[in-house]
Design a protein around this motif. Sequence first.
Motif, short mmCIF file in Angstrom:
data_model
loop_
_atom_site.label_atom_id
_atom_site.label_comp_id
_atom_site.label_asym_id
_atom_site.label_seq_id
_atom_site.Cartn_x
_atom_site.Cartn_y
_atom_site.Cartn_z
N GLU A 167 32.04 -100.21 -59.78
CA GLU A 167 32.50 -99.25 -58.79
C GLU A 167 32.30 -97.82 -59.25
O GLU A 167 32.11 -96.91 -58.44
CB GLU A 167 33.98 -99.51 -58.47
N GLN A 168 32.31 -97.59 -60.55
CA GLN A 168 32.14 -96.24 -61.08
C GLN A 168 30.67 -95.84 -61.19
O GLN A 168 30.35 -94.68 -61.37
CB GLN A 168 32.79 -96.14 -62.46
N SER A 169 29.78 -96.81 -61.04
CA SER A 169 28.35 -96.54 -61.16
C SER A 169 27.78 -96.01 -59.85
O SER A 169 28.12 -96.49 -58.77
CB SER A 169 27.61 -97.81 -61.57
N ASP A 170 26.89 -95.02 -59.95
CA ASP A 170 26.20 -94.49 -58.77
C ASP A 170 24.86 -95.18 -58.52
O ASP A 170 24.22 -94.91 -57.52
CB ASP A 170 25.96 -92.98 -58.94
N LYS A 171 24.44 -96.04 -59.43
CA LYS A 171 23.16 -96.72 -59.27
C LYS A 171 23.23 -97.70 -58.10
O LYS A 171 24.20 -98.44 -57.96
CB LYS A 171 22.78 -97.44 -60.56
N LEU A 172 22.18 -97.70 -57.31
CA LEU A 172 22.18 -98.51 -56.09
C LEU A 172 22.40 -99.99 -56.35
O LEU A 172 23.12 -100.66 -55.61
CB LEU A 172 20.86 -98.32 -55.34
N SER A 211 19.47 -91.86 -50.05
CA SER A 211 18.76 -91.51 -48.82
C SER A 211 19.05 -92.54 -47.75
O SER A 211 19.59 -93.62 -48.02
CB SER A 211 17.25 -91.46 -49.10
N TRP A 212 18.64 -92.22 -46.50
CA TRP A 212 18.84 -93.17 -45.41
C TRP A 212 18.08 -94.47 -45.63
O TRP A 212 18.58 -95.55 -45.35
CB TRP A 212 18.40 -92.54 -44.08
N SER A 213 16.87 -94.38 -46.15
CA SER A 213 16.08 -95.59 -46.38
C SER A 213 16.72 -96.45 -47.46
O SER A 213 16.70 -97.69 -47.37
CB SER A 213 14.65 -95.23 -46.79
N GLU A 214 17.32 -95.84 -48.47
CA GLU A 214 18.01 -96.59 -49.51
C GLU A 214 19.26 -97.26 -48.95
O GLU A 214 19.54 -98.43 -49.23
CB GLU A 214 18.38 -95.67 -50.67
N ILE A 215 20.01 -96.53 -48.14
CA ILE A 215 21.22 -97.09 -47.54
C ILE A 215 20.87 -98.26 -46.62
O ILE A 215 21.56 -99.28 -46.60
CB ILE A 215 21.98 -96.00 -46.75
#
Length: 326
Positions: A167-172, A211-215
């Motif tokens: 949860e603390q990680s920002d990696k996708l 980004s939107w494509s990543e989301i």
Amino acid sequence: MTALIWENSTDYEVGNVDQDGLWKKVIGELFEDFLLYFAPDLHAQVDFSEKAEFLQQELFQQIIKDKKGRKITDQLVKVHLKDGEEKWVLVHVEVQSDNEPKFAKRMFQYFYRIFDKYDKEIIALAIMTSPHKSEFPTEFRYTYFGTKLNYAYNTYKIVDHSYEELEQSDKLFSKMILAIKYMHDTREDVDKRYTFKMKLMREVIKSKHYSWSEIKAVFYFIDYLLRLPEELSEKLYDKMSVIMKKEGNGMVQFESEGWSPTMEAIFTRIHEKGEKEGIEKGIEQGIKQNKVELVLGMVKEGIPIATITKIAGLDEEVIKKLVGWK
């Protein structure tokens, strides 16, 4: 050139969830993020200004001969390194969950078949998706009358990574790993799965790192992995449409084509609510401007609605509502 071999879990029931397909799709769409999460040292050496090229799957079939009866997704990906040299990096990736006694031997067999065919450097990574602790060997050893061999490879066990860490990680890909853990932990509790799914989607939406494509790619994975019964899906759509409109950073204006079913439903609700609010606002404005009698009078006289819209300065949908038309 990067070779990906992705093997699905086999020691638990997954219903109709096609994890093979989900992993193959998300690796293809988020390959850079995949390397960043699972192989950061390799990621640092790859030149991502050169687009990764996914080659034909058939090219790899000659290497993997023992696929019969196994669920394996394999891909070949050509990448370029920052040093500009003409060389390949072969990354061997598997998802393994059951306690297969010959797993280390099979990892070595894949290695030497790739090495024998291409004679290139190989990074091997085994990803264990099981929710249970297991004593998988991380190397293959062979010794026979003085002949010795020791082959070691990298491993990533989802069970060894805590919710707090992920949860603390920002990696996708930490979000995908969270979704897998949620899937395991909520097999018998759909209400808990609903709560987890909404929480995870909201965290992704609120983040300014993606980004939107990543989301879109992450949501597709989450949506199909954490399926809900119809009643809870409808509840999720309603809740998430409010969250999306409030915290979506402009995503409601983004083209919704290609999104997962949940996101398509959310976009539909947002747009329908926006149209309804627009009509209601127009009616209210028309009433305030004392245009109701004017509109009704023109309708009674048979004046075309297109002309009425110009004279009254109201949208056609608003006029229809004022006169009771559908």
